[in-house]
Design a protein around this motif. Sequence first.
Motif, PDB file in Angstrom:
ATOM      1  N   ILE A  79     -35.778 -29.635 102.783  1.00 19.81           N
ATOM      2  CA  ILE A  79     -34.589 -30.416 102.986  1.00 19.81           C
ATOM      3  C   ILE A  79     -33.696 -30.809 101.947  1.00 19.81           C
ATOM      4  CG2 ILE A  79     -33.886 -32.720 104.116  1.00 19.81           C
ATOM      5  CD1 ILE A  79     -36.384 -32.374 105.996  1.00 19.81           C
ATOM      6  N   TYR A  80     -32.780 -30.501 101.972  1.00 22.53           N
ATOM      7  CA  TYR A  80     -31.757 -30.595 100.692  1.00 22.53           C
ATOM      8  C   TYR A  80     -30.735 -32.070 101.204  1.00 22.53           C
ATOM      9  CZ  TYR A  80     -32.895 -25.987  99.669  1.00 22.53           C
ATOM     10  OH  TYR A  80     -33.524 -24.619  99.617  1.00 22.53           O
ATOM     11  N   GLU A  81     -30.453 -32.818 100.020  1.00 19.80           N
ATOM     12  CA  GLU A  81     -29.541 -33.953 100.092  1.00 19.80           C
ATOM     13  C   GLU A  81     -28.414 -33.294  99.280  1.00 19.80           C
ATOM     14  OE1 GLU A  81     -30.358 -38.056  99.750  1.00 19.80           O
ATOM     15  OE2 GLU A  81     -32.100 -37.750 100.978  1.00 19.80           O
ATOM     16  N   SER A  84     -30.647 -33.326  95.624  1.00 18.65           N
ATOM     17  CA  SER A  84     -32.254 -33.461  95.687  1.00 18.65           C
ATOM     18  C   SER A  84     -32.730 -32.572  96.722  1.00 18.65           C
ATOM     19  CB  SER A  84     -32.696 -34.769  95.575  1.00 18.65           C
ATOM     20  OG  SER A  84     -32.444 -35.396  96.967  1.00 18.65           O
ATOM     21  N   SER A  85     -33.850 -32.344  96.524  1.00 16.70           N
ATOM     22  CA  SER A  85     -34.453 -31.400  97.941  1.00 16.70           C
ATOM     23  C   SER A  85     -36.007 -31.402  97.755  1.00 16.70           C
ATOM     24  CB  SER A  85     -34.197 -29.882  97.662  1.00 16.70           C
ATOM     25  OG  SER A  85     -34.698 -29.196  96.391  1.00 16.70           O
ATOM     26  N   GLN A  86     -36.603 -31.216  98.879  1.00 16.33           N
ATOM     27  CA  GLN A  86     -38.073 -31.524  98.962  1.00 16.33           C
ATOM     28  C   GLN A  86     -38.533 -30.459 100.192  1.00 16.33           C
ATOM     29  OE1 GLN A  86     -39.799 -35.381 100.349  1.00 16.33           O
ATOM     30  NE2 GLN A  86     -37.971 -35.487 101.936  1.00 16.33           N
ATOM     31  N   VAL A  87     -39.866 -30.064  99.821  1.00 18.40           N
ATOM     32  CA  VAL A  87     -40.450 -29.235 100.960  1.00 18.40           C
ATOM     33  C   VAL A  87     -41.259 -30.168 101.680  1.00 18.40           C
ATOM     34  CG1 VAL A  87     -41.936 -27.347 101.528  1.00 18.40           C
ATOM     35  CG2 VAL A  87     -40.301 -27.189  99.520  1.00 18.40           C
ATOM     36  N   LYS A 111     -22.956 -38.549 102.384  1.00 15.90           N
ATOM     37  CA  LYS A 111     -24.437 -37.741 102.181  1.00 15.90           C
ATOM     38  C   LYS A 111     -24.544 -36.650 103.382  1.00 15.90           C
ATOM     39  CE  LYS A 111     -27.034 -39.673  98.531  1.00 15.90           C
ATOM     40  NZ  LYS A 111     -28.256 -40.477  98.461  1.00 15.90           N
ATOM     41  N   MET A 112     -25.215 -35.447 103.105  1.00 17.53           N
ATOM     42  CA  MET A 112     -25.430 -34.664 104.133  1.00 17.53           C
ATOM     43  C   MET A 112     -26.810 -34.147 104.127  1.00 17.53           C
ATOM     44  SD  MET A 112     -23.362 -31.170 104.671  1.00 17.53           S
ATOM     45  CE  MET A 112     -23.454 -30.028 105.925  1.00 17.53           C
ATOM     46  N   LYS A 113     -27.760 -34.060 105.116  1.00 18.07           N
ATOM     47  CA  LYS A 113     -28.897 -33.313 104.912  1.00 18.07           C
ATOM     48  C   LYS A 113     -28.932 -32.137 105.644  1.00 18.07           C
ATOM     49  CE  LYS A 113     -32.259 -37.004 104.004  1.00 18.07           C
ATOM     50  NZ  LYS A 113     -33.494 -37.786 104.502  1.00 18.07           N
ATOM     51  N   ILE A 114     -29.299 -30.910 104.746  1.00 20.52           N
ATOM     52  CA  ILE A 114     -29.350 -29.660 105.306  1.00 20.52           C
ATOM     53  C   ILE A 114     -30.827 -29.434 105.248  1.00 20.52           C
ATOM     54  CG2 ILE A 114     -28.722 -27.340 104.887  1.00 20.52           C
ATOM     55  CD1 ILE A 114     -26.441 -28.787 103.132  1.00 20.52           C
ATOM     56  N   ALA A 115     -31.442 -28.627 106.366  1.00 20.02           N
ATOM     57  CA  ALA A 115     -32.770 -28.316 106.434  1.00 20.02           C
ATOM     58  C   ALA A 115     -32.825 -26.782 106.304  1.00 20.02           C
ATOM     59  CB  ALA A 115     -33.583 -28.822 107.486  1.00 20.02           C
ATOM     60  N   VAL A 116     -33.685 -26.024 105.675  1.00 18.64           N
ATOM     61  CA  VAL A 116     -33.819 -24.642 105.811  1.00 18.64           C
ATOM     62  C   VAL A 116     -35.262 -24.282 106.120  1.00 18.64           C
ATOM     63  CG1 VAL A 116     -33.697 -22.478 104.474  1.00 18.64           C
ATOM     64  CG2 VAL A 116     -32.120 -24.218 103.978  1.00 18.64           C
ATOM     65  N   THR A 117     -35.423 -23.280 107.228  1.00 15.28           N
ATOM     66  CA  THR A 117     -36.679 -22.772 107.399  1.00 15.28           C
ATOM     67  C   THR A 117     -37.403 -22.170 106.126  1.00 15.28           C
ATOM     68  OG1 THR A 117     -36.001 -20.886 108.396  1.00 15.28           O
ATOM     69  CG2 THR A 117     -36.408 -22.740 110.018  1.00 15.28           C
ATOM     70  N   PHE A 118     -38.373 -22.491 105.910  1.00 15.97           N
ATOM     71  CA  PHE A 118     -38.839 -22.311 104.307  1.00 15.97           C
ATOM     72  C   PHE A 118     -40.179 -21.474 104.170  1.00 15.97           C
ATOM     73  CE2 PHE A 118     -40.349 -23.437  99.941  1.00 15.97           C
ATOM     74  CZ  PHE A 118     -39.227 -23.123  99.320  1.00 15.97           C
ATOM     75  N   ASP A 119     -40.400 -20.416 103.408  1.00 17.69           N
ATOM     76  CA  ASP A 119     -41.537 -19.721 103.353  1.00 17.69           C
ATOM     77  C   ASP A 119     -41.431 -19.174 101.963  1.00 17.69           C
ATOM     78  OD1 ASP A 119     -44.072 -18.811 103.606  1.00 17.69           O
ATOM     79  OD2 ASP A 119     -43.372 -16.960 104.320  1.00 17.69           O
ATOM     80  N   ASN A 120     -42.234 -19.730 100.748  1.00 16.25           N
ATOM     81  CA  ASN A 120     -42.250 -19.059  99.707  1.00 16.25           C
ATOM     82  C   ASN A 120     -40.962 -18.977  99.032  1.00 16.25           C
ATOM     83  OD1 ASN A 120     -43.983 -18.475  97.406  1.00 16.25           O
ATOM     84  ND2 ASN A 120     -44.250 -16.327  98.315  1.00 16.25           N
TER      85      ASN A 120
END
Length: 97
Positions: free
Chosen positions: A25-27, A35-38, A1-10
């Motif tokens: 943050i995406y798994e 899965s992903s969650q803000v 499993k890998m966790k990837i984060a993206v700077t996020f706005d709208n």
Amino acid sequence: KMKIAVTFDNGQVFQHFGHCQYFKIYEAENGAVGSSQVVNATGSGHGALAGFLKEHDVQTLICGGIGAGARTALAEMGIQLYPGVSGDADESVKALL
């Protein structure tokens, strides 16, 4: 499993890492997003944000603009960086995978 984060706005990749209020943050596993969650980034400034990502077990960050201090902080945390990205956050993760 890998966790990837993206700077996020709208739905978009936020363009200023140091002022980022939210990360998505995406798994991912086997080249696909499971899965992903803000999440709300509680600290401010690049040092606090790098620590915040490490606490969430993030291994990779996709972002827009990012300064030298933030790059160093992320490198010290062992987080792989993909800067200079713009557009749709979900698509940027799919492109990376």
